[in-house]
Scaffold this motif. Sequence first.
Motif, PDB file in Angstrom:
ATOM      1  N   LEU A   1     -57.522 -35.494  56.237  1.00 10.19           N
ATOM      2  CA  LEU A   1     -58.021 -34.331  55.518  1.00 10.19           C
ATOM      3  C   LEU A   1     -56.860 -33.776  54.698  1.00 10.19           C
ATOM      4  N   PHE A   2     -57.027 -33.669  53.385  1.00 14.92           N
ATOM      5  CA  PHE A   2     -55.996 -33.152  52.494  1.00 14.92           C
ATOM      6  C   PHE A   2     -56.360 -31.739  52.065  1.00 14.92           C
ATOM      7  N   ILE A   3     -55.414 -30.820  52.230  1.00 12.30           N
ATOM      8  CA  ILE A   3     -55.666 -29.423  51.879  1.00 12.30           C
ATOM      9  C   ILE A   3     -54.472 -28.847  51.131  1.00 12.30           C
ATOM     10  N   GLU A   4     -54.725 -27.779  50.393  1.00 12.84           N
ATOM     11  CA  GLU A   4     -53.668 -26.943  49.829  1.00 12.84           C
ATOM     12  C   GLU A   4     -53.717 -25.594  50.513  1.00 12.84           C
ATOM     13  N   LEU A   5     -52.544 -25.024  50.757  1.00 11.90           N
ATOM     14  CA  LEU A   5     -52.491 -23.724  51.421  1.00 11.90           C
ATOM     15  C   LEU A   5     -51.357 -22.883  50.803  1.00 11.90           C
ATOM     16  N   PRO A   6     -51.752 -21.905  49.970  1.00 15.98           N
ATOM     17  CA  PRO A   6     -53.092 -21.655  49.451  1.00 15.98           C
ATOM     18  C   PRO A   6     -53.409 -22.586  48.289  1.00 15.98           C
TER      19      PRO A   6
END
Length: 292
Positions: free
Chosen positions: A56-61
């Motif tokens: 799972l690839f995410i940006e934060l924020p």
Amino acid sequence: MRCTDLTRRNGWLYPETVEVLRRGAWKNILSFKEGTETELDQLESILQSGQRIHALFIELPSNIKLSSPNLHRIRALADEYNFIVACDDTVVGYINIDALPYVDLMMSSLTKAFSGNSNVTGGSLVINPNSRHMERIQAALFGNYENTYFPLDLDTILHNCQDIAWRVIKCNQNTFPLINLFAKPPSIALVNHPSIGPTAHLYKSLIRKEGGYGNVLSVIFHNPSSAEHFYNVLDICKGSSFGTNFTLAIPYIQLANYWNRDKVPKYGAPQHIIRISVGLEDSVELVQTSAE
């Protein structure tokens, strides 16, 4: 873990990240555009049905809406269903948040706030030493690693990063007067920043003791012509980067999503959204410049 050759990206990821994933070894890529609790419900239902994902690839924020996914819930799902969580924290950086305990792999650009001077490029990967996937990730990385970094670039980035903590804290402080300024005019429909909005509490749960909310915000005007006029008369540097020691502005969609610019407004990113990266200038002067 090869029930299906699948990866998933969560939230409004930077377009180049999406392109890299599409050109990779993944057989399928599924996308969540918002990264909301509703979409996490959908992901959980998919996993409960027996379908599996590799990562799972995410940006934060996220870069442009500055929203934060529920990383605590994502970590719990990853532990239960054994997938890798890869997080990009470039927008605010490790000085502001400590997300590593909840991810397996942290990605961050060294071109942005880490350098600050906008005269060198680079990137970093940090593996969580407590990740159950650590040995597998290390093997994949070392199996493809090539040392191609130019020595003078290393010297430059080492020199530039010496005062990163001071710079990040100063830019954090300079950002709030602009947020307050943009919150007042009736011509502005929305201001996006990690400190405000429905996901602010999720970001706050990861903030360091001395950290802050970052120096990147985005502004949406009610009228596209107002946004165009504001951008044209705004007397600051215009450029595609962020995290620089000097303030930068950009009509984000026109550059980053130009070929999909008609498709993205429904996801909260209209063509006239303006991204501002706040620098080290005097905050009073920045407010005056932005208000004129």
